[in-house]
Design a protein around this motif. Structure first.
Motif, PDB file in Angstrom:
ATOM      1  N   VAL A 120      23.532 -11.328 -25.362  1.00  0.00           N
ATOM      2  CA  VAL A 120      22.790 -11.942 -26.473  1.00  0.00           C
ATOM      3  C   VAL A 120      21.281 -11.802 -26.343  1.00  0.00           C
ATOM      4  CG1 VAL A 120      24.592 -13.631 -26.972  1.00  0.00           C
ATOM      5  CG2 VAL A 120      22.777 -14.228 -25.356  1.00  0.00           C
ATOM      6  N   GLY A 121      20.808 -11.312 -25.182  1.00  0.00           N
ATOM      7  CA  GLY A 121      19.368 -11.239 -24.971  1.00  0.00           C
ATOM      8  C   GLY A 121      18.929  -9.889 -24.446  1.00  0.00           C
ATOM      9  N   TYR A 122      17.616  -9.748 -24.286  1.00  0.00           N
ATOM     10  CA  TYR A 122      17.015  -8.500 -23.825  1.00  0.00           C
ATOM     11  C   TYR A 122      16.267  -8.743 -22.518  1.00  0.00           C
ATOM     12  CZ  TYR A 122      18.110  -7.259 -28.610  1.00  0.00           C
ATOM     13  OH  TYR A 122      18.773  -7.040 -29.788  1.00  0.00           O
ATOM     14  N   ASN A 123      16.702  -8.034 -21.484  1.00  0.00           N
ATOM     15  CA  ASN A 123      16.090  -8.122 -20.166  1.00  0.00           C
ATOM     16  C   ASN A 123      14.910  -7.159 -20.118  1.00  0.00           C
ATOM     17  OD1 ASN A 123      15.395  -7.790 -17.438  1.00  0.00           O
ATOM     18  ND2 ASN A 123      17.217  -6.548 -17.018  1.00  0.00           N
ATOM     19  N   PHE A 124      13.695  -7.672 -20.329  1.00  0.00           N
ATOM     20  CA  PHE A 124      12.532  -6.786 -20.407  1.00  0.00           C
ATOM     21  C   PHE A 124      11.982  -6.424 -19.027  1.00  0.00           C
ATOM     22  CE2 PHE A 124      11.025 -11.162 -20.912  1.00  0.00           C
ATOM     23  CZ  PHE A 124       9.945 -11.243 -20.042  1.00  0.00           C
ATOM     24  N   TYR A 125      12.701  -6.762 -17.965  1.00  0.00           N
ATOM     25  CA  TYR A 125      12.317  -6.348 -16.615  1.00  0.00           C
ATOM     26  C   TYR A 125      12.921  -4.990 -16.239  1.00  0.00           C
ATOM     27  CZ  TYR A 125       9.624 -10.255 -14.756  1.00  0.00           C
ATOM     28  OH  TYR A 125       8.618 -11.162 -14.487  1.00  0.00           O
ATOM     29  N   SER A 126      13.680  -4.392 -17.151  1.00  0.00           N
ATOM     30  CA  SER A 126      14.212  -3.044 -16.933  1.00  0.00           C
ATOM     31  C   SER A 126      13.711  -2.142 -18.050  1.00  0.00           C
ATOM     32  CB  SER A 126      15.739  -3.044 -16.931  1.00  0.00           C
ATOM     33  OG  SER A 126      16.243  -3.272 -18.240  1.00  0.00           O
ATOM     34  N   LEU A 127      13.648  -0.845 -17.767  1.00  0.00           N
ATOM     35  CA  LEU A 127      13.195   0.110 -18.781  1.00  0.00           C
ATOM     36  C   LEU A 127      14.110   0.074 -19.994  1.00  0.00           C
ATOM     37  CD1 LEU A 127      11.140   2.644 -19.138  1.00  0.00           C
ATOM     38  CD2 LEU A 127      13.219   3.970 -18.763  1.00  0.00           C
ATOM     39  N   GLU A 128      15.414   0.121 -19.755  1.00  0.00           N
ATOM     40  CA  GLU A 128      16.375   0.119 -20.858  1.00  0.00           C
ATOM     41  C   GLU A 128      16.280  -1.164 -21.669  1.00  0.00           C
ATOM     42  OE1 GLU A 128      21.200   0.680 -21.640  1.00  0.00           O
ATOM     43  OE2 GLU A 128      20.443   0.321 -19.611  1.00  0.00           O
ATOM     44  N   GLY A 129      16.149  -2.301 -20.973  1.00  0.00           N
ATOM     45  CA  GLY A 129      16.045  -3.574 -21.673  1.00  0.00           C
ATOM     46  C   GLY A 129      14.793  -3.672 -22.522  1.00  0.00           C
ATOM     47  N   ALA A 130      13.680  -3.168 -21.989  1.00  0.00           N
ATOM     48  CA  ALA A 130      12.423  -3.197 -22.740  1.00  0.00           C
ATOM     49  C   ALA A 130      12.511  -2.306 -23.979  1.00  0.00           C
ATOM     50  CB  ALA A 130      11.270  -2.759 -21.845  1.00  0.00           C
ATOM     51  N   GLU A 131      13.171  -1.158 -23.839  1.00  0.00           N
ATOM     52  CA  GLU A 131      13.345  -0.257 -24.992  1.00  0.00           C
ATOM     53  C   GLU A 131      14.265  -0.874 -26.037  1.00  0.00           C
ATOM     54  OE1 GLU A 131      12.705   4.263 -23.441  1.00  0.00           O
ATOM     55  OE2 GLU A 131      14.638   3.346 -22.947  1.00  0.00           O
ATOM     56  N   ASN A 132      15.341  -1.497 -25.591  1.00  0.00           N
ATOM     57  CA  ASN A 132      16.252  -2.150 -26.536  1.00  0.00           C
ATOM     58  C   ASN A 132      15.564  -3.289 -27.268  1.00  0.00           C
ATOM     59  OD1 ASN A 132      18.326  -0.423 -25.821  1.00  0.00           O
ATOM     60  ND2 ASN A 132      19.243  -1.831 -24.346  1.00  0.00           N
ATOM     61  N   LEU A 133      14.741  -4.031 -26.535  1.00  0.00           N
ATOM     62  CA  LEU A 133      13.984  -5.127 -27.162  1.00  0.00           C
ATOM     63  C   LEU A 133      13.066  -4.565 -28.244  1.00  0.00           C
ATOM     64  CD1 LEU A 133      12.217  -8.039 -25.272  1.00  0.00           C
ATOM     65  CD2 LEU A 133      11.189  -6.949 -27.258  1.00  0.00           C
ATOM     66  N   ARG A 134      12.351  -3.509 -27.903  1.00  0.00           N
ATOM     67  CA  ARG A 134      11.426  -2.876 -28.862  1.00  0.00           C
ATOM     68  C   ARG A 134      12.151  -2.463 -30.137  1.00  0.00           C
ATOM     69  NH1 ARG A 134      10.384   2.777 -26.858  1.00  0.00           N
ATOM     70  NH2 ARG A 134      12.518   2.887 -27.688  1.00  0.00           N
ATOM     71  N   ASP A 135      13.304  -1.828 -29.983  1.00  0.00           N
ATOM     72  CA  ASP A 135      14.045  -1.346 -31.160  1.00  0.00           C
ATOM     73  C   ASP A 135      14.550  -2.506 -32.012  1.00  0.00           C
ATOM     74  OD1 ASP A 135      13.556   1.190 -30.191  1.00  0.00           O
ATOM     75  OD2 ASP A 135      15.550   1.424 -29.289  1.00  0.00           O
ATOM     76  N   ALA A 136      15.019  -3.569 -31.349  1.00  0.00           N
ATOM     77  CA  ALA A 136      15.539  -4.720 -32.095  1.00  0.00           C
ATOM     78  C   ALA A 136      14.417  -5.495 -32.768  1.00  0.00           C
ATOM     79  CB  ALA A 136      16.321  -5.637 -31.153  1.00  0.00           C
ATOM     80  N   LEU A 137      13.256  -5.498 -32.145  1.00  0.00           N
ATOM     81  CA  LEU A 137      12.121  -6.270 -32.669  1.00  0.00           C
ATOM     82  C   LEU A 137      11.682  -5.762 -34.042  1.00  0.00           C
ATOM     83  CD1 LEU A 137      10.299  -8.614 -31.703  1.00  0.00           C
ATOM     84  CD2 LEU A 137       8.717  -6.893 -30.802  1.00  0.00           C
ATOM     85  N   LYS A 138      11.876  -4.478 -34.285  1.00  0.00           N
ATOM     86  CA  LYS A 138      11.459  -3.897 -35.562  1.00  0.00           C
ATOM     87  C   LYS A 138      12.185  -4.535 -36.738  1.00  0.00           C
ATOM     88  CE  LYS A 138      10.592   0.620 -33.405  1.00  0.00           C
ATOM     89  NZ  LYS A 138      11.060   2.034 -33.320  1.00  0.00           N
ATOM     90  N   ASP A 139      13.424  -4.994 -36.505  1.00  0.00           N
ATOM     91  CA  ASP A 139      14.223  -5.574 -37.582  1.00  0.00           C
ATOM     92  C   ASP A 139      14.151  -7.097 -37.626  1.00  0.00           C
ATOM     93  OD1 ASP A 139      15.157  -3.027 -38.344  1.00  0.00           O
ATOM     94  OD2 ASP A 139      16.730  -3.107 -36.813  1.00  0.00           O
ATOM     95  N   PHE A 140      13.462  -7.686 -36.650  1.00  0.00           N
ATOM     96  CA  PHE A 140      13.372  -9.146 -36.595  1.00  0.00           C
ATOM     97  C   PHE A 140      12.246  -9.619 -37.517  1.00  0.00           C
ATOM     98  CE2 PHE A 140      11.845 -13.053 -34.283  1.00  0.00           C
ATOM     99  CZ  PHE A 140      12.919 -13.853 -34.630  1.00  0.00           C
ATOM    100  N   GLN A 141      12.607 -10.422 -38.504  1.00  0.00           N
ATOM    101  CA  GLN A 141      11.633 -10.848 -39.506  1.00  0.00           C
ATOM    102  C   GLN A 141      11.365 -12.344 -39.529  1.00  0.00           C
ATOM    103  OE1 GLN A 141       9.866  -8.665 -41.449  1.00  0.00           O
ATOM    104  NE2 GLN A 141      10.870  -7.086 -40.205  1.00  0.00           N
TER     105      GLN A 141
END
Length: 384
Positions: A120-141
């Motif tokens: 349910v969350g994004y682990n921004f302490y890993s490269l993959e997690g930070a990238e996934n967070l970035r991609d999901a953030l674009k759709d978060f309004q």
């Protein structure tokens, strides 16, 4: 002179600095062997910029094979056993033996330490997690955006607080800030507490002045995936629509099995020389547990791994060559603190000072942000 072999376990900050420094000091008759499973080194301080779209992964990554041209041997593989008494390491089904071992394996991240958290969350302490967070953030309004520190200790004490402020800045840039509630839940009493009450209070004020709600001493115990709710040990609950989190950290299993860890769960070392209880075996960086006078451990941060690596490399070279005088790590360190809006703070001082660490926070500004940008470029140029 008979050639010696130094085995360096881990290709993070500590491993890179140790191997580079030793290679510069020692002649070619001595082997410097760096063992790492992931051949791509990622500059972790830039994950915060990666998650908000300010960096691309290829710009902050370098392949460790670049070190071959410097005369550093790279062994790509998973370490399955360490024998610190015999100074033998098992890698890829083979045994490597050395005259010295430097353990720089870092902290092992456990993204799903609380069941359901990883899904349910994004682990921004890993490269993959930070990238996934970035991609999901674009759709978060709009909705509830939560930054969560699941447990302590964790590496880079400023990072989750920087993350909250950079996410807040991103929301303002995208003109959706009015639609979003931002909260930060931490399993600790305050931001960067080991740096002192004044700095901690000052950073908390900066965070709260940005409209970020801060909830210290909230220890996560469960996650309701369906309801998107975090449950804490104090009975509190928090709803989220978007969750960015710091995962639980622990020492890798192989160092526990090698009887290297102490009561803290991390490797115990001489705090000035980084020597373990085994002769000619050292440990540096996040994998160590170094108690301070105030009762808290030395923070897990790349700056300490860097300075410790320089000390250990120098002292090993003295042992091998018989030239020079040994040095000691003095507990000094510094870090940038990203605030958003193209600004940053900067703190530095002596963490070994007694009875309390002596840390100073400098006035935030654009010049400190520029300083971190230059540091990023210099790091990747210097060590590769």
């Amino acid at each position: 002179m008979e050639g010696k072999t130094v085995l360096i376990l881990g290709g993070g900050v500590g491993g890179l600095v140790t191997s580079n420094t030793l290679r510069k000091i020692l002649g070619k008759e001595h082997r410097i062997v760096l063992i790492e499973q992931d051949m791509e080194h990622h500059f972790a301080p830039s994950f915060l910029w990666l998650m908000t779209g300010l960096r691309k992964s290829e710009k902050i990554s370098r392949n460790l094979n670049r070190l071959n041209r410097k005369g550093i041997e790279i062994v790509n593989g998973k370490i399955t056993r360490i024998d610190p008494e015999k100074k033998v390491v098992d890698v890829n089904g083979q045994q490597l033996s050395g005259d010295f071992i430097v353990v720089s394996l870092g902290a092992h991240l456990i993204p799903n330490s609380v069941p359901g958290l990883e899904s349910v969350g994004y682990n921004f302490y890993s490269l993959e997690g930070a990238e996934n967070l970035r991609d999901a953030l674009k759709d978060f309004q709009g909705g509830d955006l939560v930054v969560l520190i699941t447990s302590i200790p964790y590496k880079c004490p400023a990072a989750p607080y920087e993350a909250a402020m950079l996410l807040e800045y991103d929301c303002r840039k995208r003109k959706i800030r009015d639609n979003i509630n931002i909260s930060l839940y931490a399993a600790e009493p305050g931001p960067m507490g080991v740096a002192g009450k004044e700095l901690s209070a000052g950073l908390r004020k900066i965070i709260e002045d940005k409209g970020i709600r801060y909830y210290p001493e909230h220890q996560l115990i469960s996650v309701d995936q369906k309801e998107k709710t975090l449950h804490f040990s104090n009975g509190a609950k928090a709803h989220f629509d978007f969750l960015a989190y710091v995962p639980t950290h622990e020492a890798p299993k192989i160092v526990k099995e090698a009887a290297l860890t102490g009561e803290s769960g991390w490797i115990s070392v001489n705090r000035n020389t980084l020597e373990t209880k085994f002769p000619d075996v050292y440990a540096i960086g996040d994998i160590t547990g170094i108690p301070l006078a105030l009762g808290k451990p030395l923070p897990k941060a790349g700056v300490f791994a860097h300075y410790q690596a320089e000390i250990v490399a120098h002292n090993i070279a003295v042992d091998i060559t018989g030239k020079g005088r040994k040095k000691q790590f003095n507990g000094h360190g510094e870090c940038f603190i990203e605030l958003g809006d193209g600004k940053a703070g900067f703190a530095r001082g002596n963490f070994y000072a007694e009875p309390l660490p002596d840390i100073k926070m400098y006035k935030p500004g654009r010049h400190w942000h520029a300083g971190k940008v230059l540091f990023e470029k210099d790091w990747l140029r210097r060590w590769f």
